[in-house]
Write an enzyme that holds these catalytic residues in place. Structure first.
Site, PDB file in Angstrom:
ATOM      1  CG  MET A  30      -1.861  -1.121   1.140  1.00 26.76           C
ATOM      2  SD  MET A  30      -3.404  -0.816   1.988  1.00 26.76           S
ATOM      3  CE  MET A  30      -2.958  -0.626   3.729  1.00 26.76           C
ATOM      4  N   GLY A  31       2.179   1.125  -0.318  1.00 29.78           N
ATOM      5  CA  GLY A  31       3.098   2.173  -0.357  1.00 29.78           C
ATOM      6  C   GLY A  31       3.572   2.672   0.763  1.00 29.78           C
ATOM      7  CG  HIS A  34       8.848   0.013   6.115  1.00 30.86           C
ATOM      8  ND1 HIS A  34       8.771  -1.383   6.203  1.00 30.86           N
ATOM      9  CD2 HIS A  34       7.204   0.019   6.196  1.00 30.86           C
ATOM     10  CE1 HIS A  34       7.752  -2.009   6.372  1.00 30.86           C
ATOM     11  NE2 HIS A  34       6.727  -1.216   6.460  1.00 30.86           N
ATOM     12  CG  HIS A  37       6.972  -2.122   2.240  1.00 32.67           C
ATOM     13  ND1 HIS A  37       6.858  -1.239   2.796  1.00 32.67           N
ATOM     14  CD2 HIS A  37       5.935  -2.839   2.127  1.00 32.67           C
ATOM     15  CE1 HIS A  37       5.765  -1.206   3.385  1.00 32.67           C
ATOM     16  NE2 HIS A  37       4.973  -2.004   3.032  1.00 32.67           N
ATOM     17  CD  GLN A  61      -5.994  -3.613   2.597  1.00 30.51           C
ATOM     18  OE1 GLN A  61      -6.064  -4.050   1.474  1.00 30.51           O
ATOM     19  NE2 GLN A  61      -5.138  -3.430   3.490  1.00 30.51           N
ATOM     20  CD  GLN A 153      -1.958  -8.852   4.077  1.00 30.65           C
ATOM     21  OE1 GLN A 153      -2.713  -7.727   4.060  1.00 30.65           O
ATOM     22  NE2 GLN A 153      -0.803  -8.575   3.729  1.00 30.65           N
ATOM     23  CB  SER A 185       4.381  -0.616  10.827  1.00 31.94           C
ATOM     24  OG  SER A 185       3.090  -0.238  10.551  1.00 31.94           O
ATOM     25  NE  ARG A 187      -2.771   1.526   9.669  1.00 33.69           N
ATOM     26  CZ  ARG A 187      -3.182   0.640   8.853  1.00 33.69           C
ATOM     27  NH1 ARG A 187      -2.604  -0.748   9.026  1.00 33.69           N
ATOM     28  NH2 ARG A 187      -4.267   0.908   8.154  1.00 33.69           N
TER      29      ARG A 187
HETATM   30  O1  PAF Z   1      -0.033  -5.819   3.240  1.00 33.61           O
HETATM   31  C1  PAF Z   1      -0.575  -4.907   2.648  1.00 33.61           C
HETATM   32  O2  PAF Z   1       0.082  -3.711   2.568  1.00 33.61           O
HETATM   33  C2  PAF Z   1      -2.085  -4.938   2.061  1.00 33.61           C
HETATM   34  O3  PAF Z   1      -2.825  -5.547   3.077  1.00 33.61           O
HETATM   35  C3  PAF Z   1      -1.980  -5.644   0.836  1.00 33.61           C
HETATM   36  C4  PAF Z   1      -1.402  -6.984   0.803  1.00 33.61           C
HETATM   37  C5  PAF Z   1      -0.930  -4.961  -0.064  1.00 33.61           C
HETATM   38  C6  PAF Z   1      -3.338  -5.350  -0.006  1.00 33.61           C
HETATM   39  O4  PAF Z   1      -3.788  -4.094  -0.111  1.00 33.61           O
END
Ligand code: PAF
Length: 281
Positions: A30-31, A34, A37, A61, A153, A185, A187
């Protein structure tokens, strides 16, 4: 590296790669990327010929009172990180590119999504499964990479891939932490200096639980209570849940006999953070 905003532009690129026999890796994000990712992208680049990073804050979501509008966004910074990590394409669509205004089709799951984060976020995993399915259809990757920090997830996506016969290998990657232990994160940027310090209680409390398991404690209730008590020493922390569950079914366990996931969600101030560890007895 290219930044692609439409499905129409992306599909021929992927088809061209496939014609050449190239393997494609997808890192859904979701951009506001960090180091966590980055580790997914680097791994994907080491295992595939081409890597697509999706960078999309997925509205379906988020619950009604959640942080969809304030969720941090910075595509220029993300592009620099993706390029350095070895991505070939960032797929960065607008919400109207991903969802028709009269969209009425969702991917939902009965099991795995009701507990843990699903308790306070009842529509979250429906949104995740829907957008991840759409990304799988659009990108048709050979492999897709997800972080273990979002352990529920990861379990949900694995089950969806199995149940819906997606021909995609799901690769789970370890949690990446700051030097002091805080799980990375997007966040974390919401935290002020005091909250940032207070947030360490999550990792510290989980580490305490892990030590108990390693020392041979099998009573899940005892371990859970110790974690709850330790988080309770931090005045800025408010627990959403502390759970010890079977790693595969995500059902609560009373005794540590099989691989388990110990997961925590807590508000630090107004920011909801999650963290976890896995343990195999
Ligand atoms: O983990 C995330 O950032 C989101 O839940 C994902 C898997 C990109 C789906 O929007």
């Amino acid at each position: 590296m290219q930044i692609i905003k439409t499905i129409e532009e992306l599909r021929p690129i992927i088809k061209g790669w496939k014609k050449e026999g190239l393997q494609v890796g997808l890192v859904p994000t979701m951009g506001y990327l960090h180091e966590g990712h980055k580790s997914l992208i680097v791994k994907a680049a080491s295992e595939n010929d081409k890597v697509v990073v999706s960078d999309f804050v997925n509205p379906t979501q988020f619950g009604v009172n959640e942080d969809l509008t304030s969720y941090p966004r910075d595509i220029d910074r993300d592009a620099a990180l993706c390029e350095a990590a070895g991505a070939a394409v960032i797929f960065h669509p607008e919400p109207q590119e991903m969802y028709f205004s009269d969209n009425c089709t969702f991917v939902d799951m009965d099991a795995l999504t009701k507990g843990l984060c699903g308790k306070t976020r009842p529509t979250h995993f429906r949104g995740v499964c829907t957008v991840v399915s759409k990304l799988f259809h659009i990108v048709t990757p050979d492999r897709a990479y997800f972080g273990q920090k979002d352990a529920q997830q990861l379990a949900v996506v694995r089950r969806m891939v199995r149940d819906l016969n997606f021909d995609i290998t799901i690769v789970g990657c370890p949690i990446v932490r700051e030097a002091d232990g805080l799980a990375m994160s997007s966040r974390n940027t919401y935290l002020d200096a005091k909250e940032r310090e207070a947030a360490l209680i999550l990792h510290k409390s989980l580490a305490l639980g892990e030590e108990m398991m390693k020392a041979g404690e099998c009573d899940a209730v005892k371990i859970k209570d110790a974690i709850i008590k330790n988080i309770g020493t931090e005045p800025l922390a408010r627990i959403d849940y502390v759970e010890i569950v079977d790693s595969e079914t995500l059902k609560e366990v009373v005794s540590i006999e099989k691989p388990v996931l110990t997961a925590v969600a807590a508000y630090i101030g107004t920011t909801r953070l999650i963290d976890n560890f896995s343990y195999e007895p």
